[in-house]
Design an enzyme around this catalytic site. Sequence first.
Site, mmCIF file in Angstrom:
data_model
loop_
_atom_site.group_PDB
_atom_site.id
_atom_site.type_symbol
_atom_site.label_atom_id
_atom_site.label_comp_id
_atom_site.label_asym_id
_atom_site.label_seq_id
_atom_site.Cartn_x
_atom_site.Cartn_y
_atom_site.Cartn_z
ATOM 1 N N PHE A 108 1.408 0.867 0.845
ATOM 2 C CA PHE A 108 0.774 1.977 1.562
ATOM 3 C C PHE A 108 1.221 3.343 1.061
ATOM 4 O O PHE A 108 0.524 4.338 1.256
ATOM 5 C CB PHE A 108 1.080 1.871 3.076
ATOM 6 C CG PHE A 108 2.449 2.384 3.447
ATOM 7 C CD1 PHE A 108 2.662 3.744 3.667
ATOM 8 C CD2 PHE A 108 3.536 1.520 3.536
ATOM 9 C CE1 PHE A 108 3.932 4.223 3.988
ATOM 10 C CE2 PHE A 108 4.802 2.002 3.846
ATOM 11 C CZ PHE A 108 4.996 3.346 4.064
ATOM 12 N N LYS B 79 -6.300 -5.393 -4.318
ATOM 13 C CA LYS B 79 -6.110 -5.548 -2.867
ATOM 14 C C LYS B 79 -5.176 -4.426 -2.421
ATOM 15 O O LYS B 79 -3.961 -4.533 -2.530
ATOM 16 C CB LYS B 79 -5.494 -6.931 -2.596
ATOM 17 C CG LYS B 79 -5.794 -7.527 -1.243
ATOM 18 C CD LYS B 79 -5.342 -6.718 -0.065
ATOM 19 C CE LYS B 79 -3.853 -6.774 0.180
ATOM 20 N NZ LYS B 79 -3.417 -5.774 1.209
ATOM 21 N N GLU C 295 -3.632 -2.385 3.597
ATOM 22 C CA GLU C 295 -4.589 -2.339 4.714
ATOM 23 C C GLU C 295 -4.285 -1.196 5.676
ATOM 24 O O GLU C 295 -5.035 -0.929 6.598
ATOM 25 C CB GLU C 295 -4.604 -3.685 5.454
ATOM 26 C CG GLU C 295 -3.291 -4.102 6.116
ATOM 27 C CD GLU C 295 -2.309 -4.809 5.174
ATOM 28 O OE1 GLU C 295 -2.169 -4.372 4.009
ATOM 29 O OE2 GLU C 295 -1.659 -5.772 5.607
ATOM 30 N N ARG C 296 -3.140 -0.493 5.441
ATOM 31 C CA ARG C 296 -2.779 0.563 6.387
ATOM 32 C C ARG C 296 -3.424 1.905 6.050
ATOM 33 O O ARG C 296 -3.622 2.730 6.931
ATOM 34 C CB ARG C 296 -1.254 0.695 6.437
ATOM 35 C CG ARG C 296 -0.663 -0.533 7.105
ATOM 36 C CD ARG C 296 0.809 -0.394 7.287
ATOM 37 N NE ARG C 296 1.515 -1.333 6.434
ATOM 38 C CZ ARG C 296 2.823 -1.315 6.234
ATOM 39 N NH1 ARG C 296 3.551 -0.407 6.817
ATOM 40 N NH2 ARG C 296 3.382 -2.203 5.462
ATOM 41 N N CYS D 250 9.549 4.875 -3.154
ATOM 42 C CA CYS D 250 10.510 3.897 -3.661
ATOM 43 C C CYS D 250 11.562 4.566 -4.525
ATOM 44 O O CYS D 250 12.568 3.968 -4.853
ATOM 45 C CB CYS D 250 9.800 2.817 -4.448
ATOM 46 S SG CYS D 250 9.015 3.499 -5.892
ATOM 47 N N GLU E 44 16.972 -1.125 2.886
ATOM 48 C CA GLU E 44 16.105 0.026 2.611
ATOM 49 C C GLU E 44 15.562 0.552 3.933
ATOM 50 O O GLU E 44 14.967 -0.199 4.707
ATOM 51 C CB GLU E 44 14.947 -0.424 1.710
ATOM 52 C CG GLU E 44 14.001 0.703 1.346
ATOM 53 C CD GLU E 44 12.809 0.227 0.507
ATOM 54 O OE1 GLU E 44 12.261 -0.853 0.800
ATOM 55 O OE2 GLU E 44 12.430 0.939 -0.429
HETATM 56 P P1 NAD Z 1 4.628 -4.428 1.787
HETATM 57 O O1 NAD Z 1 5.448 -5.331 0.963
HETATM 58 O O2 NAD Z 1 4.641 -4.600 3.258
HETATM 59 O O3 NAD Z 1 3.080 -4.539 1.353
HETATM 60 C C1 NAD Z 1 2.671 -4.433 0.020
HETATM 61 C C2 NAD Z 1 1.392 -5.234 -0.169
HETATM 62 O O4 NAD Z 1 1.660 -6.603 0.097
HETATM 63 C C3 NAD Z 1 0.259 -4.815 0.759
HETATM 64 O O5 NAD Z 1 -0.946 -4.816 0.036
HETATM 65 C C4 NAD Z 1 0.271 -5.890 1.829
HETATM 66 O O6 NAD Z 1 -1.000 -6.137 2.368
HETATM 67 C C5 NAD Z 1 0.784 -7.110 1.085
HETATM 68 N N1 NAD Z 1 1.531 -8.024 1.954
HETATM 69 C C6 NAD Z 1 2.319 -7.680 3.014
HETATM 70 N N2 NAD Z 1 2.854 -8.783 3.572
HETATM 71 C C7 NAD Z 1 2.407 -9.844 2.850
HETATM 72 C C8 NAD Z 1 2.621 -11.256 2.939
HETATM 73 N N3 NAD Z 1 3.412 -11.787 3.873
HETATM 74 N N4 NAD Z 1 2.024 -12.037 2.033
HETATM 75 C C9 NAD Z 1 1.240 -11.516 1.073
HETATM 76 N N5 NAD Z 1 0.983 -10.199 0.960
HETATM 77 C C10 NAD Z 1 1.568 -9.369 1.829
HETATM 78 O O7 NAD Z 1 5.034 -2.938 1.378
HETATM 79 P P2 NAD Z 1 4.592 -1.565 2.052
HETATM 80 O O8 NAD Z 1 5.270 -1.424 3.372
HETATM 81 O O9 NAD Z 1 3.119 -1.392 1.973
HETATM 82 O O10 NAD Z 1 5.232 -0.532 1.023
HETATM 83 C C11 NAD Z 1 6.549 -0.072 1.100
HETATM 84 C C12 NAD Z 1 7.471 -0.862 0.186
HETATM 85 O O11 NAD Z 1 7.000 -0.788 -1.150
HETATM 86 C C13 NAD Z 1 8.876 -0.294 0.138
HETATM 87 O O12 NAD Z 1 9.783 -1.374 0.139
HETATM 88 C C14 NAD Z 1 8.940 0.440 -1.183
HETATM 89 O O13 NAD Z 1 10.219 0.579 -1.738
HETATM 90 C C15 NAD Z 1 8.070 -0.419 -2.021
HETATM 91 N N6 NAD Z 1 7.540 0.311 -3.166
HETATM 92 C C16 NAD Z 1 8.079 0.021 -4.380
HETATM 93 C C17 NAD Z 1 7.641 0.711 -5.491
HETATM 94 C C18 NAD Z 1 8.211 0.414 -6.837
HETATM 95 O O14 NAD Z 1 7.654 0.892 -7.804
HETATM 96 N N7 NAD Z 1 9.279 -0.346 -6.968
HETATM 97 C C19 NAD Z 1 6.645 1.686 -5.373
HETATM 98 C C20 NAD Z 1 6.117 1.942 -4.113
HETATM 99 C C21 NAD Z 1 6.578 1.234 -3.014
#
Ligand code: NAD
Length: 498
Positions: free
Chosen positions: A148, A172, A175-176, A280, A382
């Site tokens: 998100f 994909k 969704e938020r 991140c 985190e």
């Molecule tokens: P998230 O892991 O909750 O979601 C990321 C994606 O995974 C979304 O599209 C979501 O729909 C999907 N998803 C969520 N739960 C799932 C499941 N159980 N099974 C399959 N798919 C699932 O992350 P978020 O809250 O959207 O984003 C924040 C996180 O992303 C933080 O931990 C941040 O550090 C990380 N991030 C990392 C980078 C990087 O480059 N390393 C960059 C941006 C964000």
Amino acid sequence: MHLIGHLINGQSVSDHVRTQSVYNPATGQAIKDVALAGQQTVEQAIAAAEQAFPEWRKTPVIKRARVMFRFKELLEKNADNICRLIGEEHGKILHDAAGELQRGLENVEYACGAPELLKGEHSRNVGPGIDSWSEFQPLGVVAGITPFNFPAMVPLWMYPMAIVCGNCFVLKPSERDPSATLFIASLLKEAGLPDGVMNVVNGDKEAVDTLLHDPRIQAVSFVGSTPIAEYIYSTAAANGKRCQALGGAKNHAIVMPDADLDNVVNSLLGAAFGSSGERCMALSVAVAVGDDIADRLVERMQAEIQTLKVGAYSDTQNDFGPVITRQHQQKVVAYIDSAEEQGATVVVDGRQLQPKGYEEGFFVGATLIDRVTPEMTSYKEEIFGPVLQVVRVQSMEQAMQLINDHEYGNGTCIYTRDGEASRYFSDHILVGMVGVNVPLPVPVAYHSFGGWKRSLFGDLNAYGPDGVRFYTRRKTITQRWPSANLREGAQFSMPTLN
Ligand code: NAD
């Protein structure tokens, strides 16, 4: 209420079986619904991509690059609308959204160089009358799953390069806050991209699992939290797919006793609290070397934090906005509670912040916590909120040990005037992206982005040169056109030039 659907084969599509609310985090109100794609809808998107692949793969690379040139212009033309969509659903302030979009757009600019990037490697006369070359062929249908916090930039890390390399894509988004991502992808049609090459399915775990298990998907790029990154990587790998899965972070800044404190304070403010700490690469831990610099740092930060403005995305005087959801707001507050309970000192407390007129919004004010220790939950995990924690150590070795022992290894920074110290630091620190007096060392689009340890699962980093490698596979061709005077008899030993 407006329903956000999908983009499949160049058409807007909705499936209404399951939906989820999308909020304006500044007001706390649900403003739209998003359709959550079921297996059938995702399979429709994969089928569209698979159908588009044979034509797209053989489209000359210069023509594929021209689509990217037009796409870049459309991104610039539509920047205001894109930033508004980001602000409405993510909450980040318009100036921050514009920065995100610009960093995303630079990946499109890099993708415009595909004819040069895909030229391959050639060696003449590797043997008698034999030439050999490597070419970089597209994989087929590839997928991206994005978080998100950068609804424009992170998807733009992925699909411009994937597409310009000749692949077809299924994205994909989170969704938020899906609207900006969907709108940006829809511009590709206007840029001249054939239908089916780029598809977007909104959804949750069901959509993701369909992508992970479908044999037509050749590769998966993921960015999100570490537990999900690990799940994506292991599931994709078990299904025979190439995968790069970028996860979470805990980015430390070492503040050496000789650091330029004005630079430290200014850059820490932006790097810790910008985008509400939901980056991140946010710097969430300041490791002060010695109590003298620690005391001065805390005092200066405490004063400066009082001047920060927090509120809605549309007021560009604001420094940062709300966090993404009510649930996340509660989680951030719980981390601050736990630090206090475990013995840290909350110097500036953002737990009660309610900007006037936005009392229902998901706000957390900038928070400064001193005397944090490595055993505390708030240090180990985190937080992903506007919280800066100060850890006090007595030497640079101790500071580096802390960083090297942490499970994450995304970004880090050292503040110092000492070239020898900074050189030693960048050489020995177990982190993928390192800053020297630079708080957010996010690599530019023509380098590649990736952390170490549990911040990245996979071999290749995101975008830049690694992006080209990730979205192509090498084929090496060795060729001889035998002429009468070069014909050899049967050879049973391994061919060599000896
Ligand atoms: P998230 O892991 O909750 O979601 C990321 C994606 O995974 C979304 O599209 C979501 O729909 C999907 N998803 C969520 N739960 C799932 C499941 N159980 N099974 C399959 N798919 C699932 O992350 P978020 O809250 O959207 O984003 C924040 C996180 O992303 C933080 O931990 C941040 O550090 C990380 N991030 C990392 C980078 C990087 O480059 N390393 C960059 C941006 C964000």
